[in-house]
Design an enzyme around this catalytic site. Structure first.
Site, short mmCIF file in Angstrom:
data_model
loop_
_atom_site.label_atom_id
_atom_site.label_comp_id
_atom_site.label_asym_id
_atom_site.label_seq_id
_atom_site.Cartn_x
_atom_site.Cartn_y
_atom_site.Cartn_z
N LYS A 123 0.86 -1.19 0.00
CA LYS A 123 0.00 0.00 0.00
C LYS A 123 0.90 1.24 0.00
CE LYS A 123 -4.34 1.09 2.34
NZ LYS A 123 -5.17 1.29 1.18
N1 PXG Z 1 -7.80 -2.53 -2.65
C1 PXG Z 1 -7.17 -1.33 -2.72
C2 PXG Z 1 -6.41 -1.00 -3.94
C3 PXG Z 1 -7.26 -0.43 -1.64
O1 PXG Z 1 -6.61 0.73 -1.70
C4 PXG Z 1 -8.64 -2.05 -0.48
C5 PXG Z 1 -8.51 -2.89 -1.56
C6 PXG Z 1 -9.37 -2.54 0.72
O2 PXG Z 1 -8.46 -2.87 1.74
P1 PXG Z 1 -8.89 -2.86 3.29
O3 PXG Z 1 -7.70 -3.31 4.02
O4 PXG Z 1 -9.27 -1.43 3.58
O5 PXG Z 1 -10.05 -3.75 3.43
C7 PXG Z 1 -8.04 -0.78 -0.50
C8 PXG Z 1 -8.26 0.18 0.61
C9 PXG Z 1 -10.73 5.29 -0.08
C10 PXG Z 1 -9.42 4.65 0.21
O6 PXG Z 1 -10.85 6.51 0.15
C11 PXG Z 1 -9.23 3.26 0.21
C12 PXG Z 1 -7.97 2.73 0.49
C13 PXG Z 1 -6.97 3.60 0.71
C14 PXG Z 1 -7.18 4.94 0.71
C15 PXG Z 1 -8.40 5.50 0.48
O7 PXG Z 1 -11.65 4.61 -0.52
N2 PXG Z 1 -7.57 1.40 0.51
#
Ligand code: PXG
Length: 293
Positions: free
Chosen positions: A153
């Site tokens: 990330k």
């Molecule tokens: N895939 C990607 C590419 C992500 O960035 C998720 C899946 C879900 O992961 P988690 O661990 O949250 O279940 C993410 C989540 C937003 C936002 O505003 C989302 C993410 C990062 C920053 C902002 O929607 N990541």
């Protein structure tokens, strides 16, 4: 109202004074990584999982984090406390640190910055959960895992942002991103699941996805209640012909999708398995106790 307090390298500073050096490689090159975490009722949800991913990512980018996991966990809880928050969105960031204008990380101070922002959470409109979202497939692919592996990330989210722009320009909230093989990977900020004949399916990590903490939690919750879940390669065909489609993410939790690329999914309404899993996931959140790191 008092200004929010932001953690920056060992100190809590008012938001207006929490500034980062313009020579930090996190700013100059996107050289760093982040986590988006939720707190419910004063508990940092899936704290261990988020911290594990954060430290794995840092290791992959060869960024040495100045705090042990246990101390980093304290930063998360202290950020909540200092801001008087119990339900919050927490952004944890690590940068490579201050260097010169060259690419080389060797010129950086050796220790990067740690930033933690705790903010009140903007929830998705309730309507999304009742009527479901409509999404499209973006022309922007996930980057090849041998370039920048999206399993980290990292602070470079430009492909996701370009895909998001494409979705917004076309009047949609989210976009499916395909990997370098043309398989379904995930959405710009959420993981993707389909339901077909009662079986829940989601792309495996090898499909070049960020292994979402929510994704992994939903898989565990489903399996615990004897719903079959398979991590399987999915094509757009599988998405279009699914009985149900939903996305998972820290912000969204578990959100039904009723249309993809103009094709109505299943009945065109949030499906029974999706709604059942959403209810089970929300029960899991309510009962969650942070086990520590
Ligand atoms: N895939 C990607 C590419 C992500 O960035 C998720 C899946 C879900 O992961 P988690 O661990 O949250 O279940 C993410 C989540 C937003 C936002 O505003 C989302 C993410 C990062 C920053 C902002 O929607 N990541």
């Amino acid at each position: 109202m008092a200004e929010p307090l932001v953690y920056l390298d060992g100190e809590f500073k008012p938001k207006s004074q929490a500034a980062i050096n313009v020579f930090d490689h996190g700013f100059l090159y996107g050289d760093g990584l982040f986590e988006g975490i939720r707190a419910y009722n004063g508990r940092v949800f899936l704290c261990r999982e988020h911290l594990d991913r954060f430290y794995d990512g840092a290791n992959c980018l060869a960024i040495k984090l100045p705090l042990a996991k246990k101390e980093m966990r304290e930063v998360l809880y202290e950020s909540l406390k200092r801001n008087g928050l119990r339900d919050a969105y927490i952004r944890l960031i690590a940068t490579r640190g201050v260097g010169d204008l060259g690419l080389s990380p060797l010129k950086c101070a050796g220790r990067g910055s740690i930033i933690c922002i705790a903010a009140s959470i903007t929830l998705y409109p309730d309507e999304f959960y009742r009527t479901g979202m409509k999404i499209i497939t973006s022309a922007v692919q996930r980057s090849h895992p041998e370039c920048l592996n999206p399993r980290v990330k990292s602070l470079n989210y430009l492909s996701n942002i370009l895909a998001k722009i494409e979705a917004i320009n076309n009047g949609y909230e989210e976009a499916i991103m395909l990997n370098h093989r043309g398989e379904v990977a995930e959405c710009t900020g959420d993981n993707l699941f389909i339901v077909k004949n009662g079986i829940v399916k989601t792309p495996p990590p090898s499909a070049v996805i960020l292994e979402g903490c929510t994704r992994n939690c939903v898989i565990r919750v489903a399996r615990k209640s004897r719903i079959e879940v398979r991590e399987e390669t999915l094509a757009r065909f599988d998405v279009y012909t699914a009985d149900e489609l939903f996305l998972t993410g820290t912000a969204a939790e578990l959100i039904p999708v009723v249309e993809a690329d103009g094709r109505s999914i299943g009945s065109g309404k949030p499906g029974p398995v999706t709604l059942d899993l959403l209810a089970k996931f929300r029960r899991f959140i309510k009962a969650y106790r942070d086990p520590g790191v």
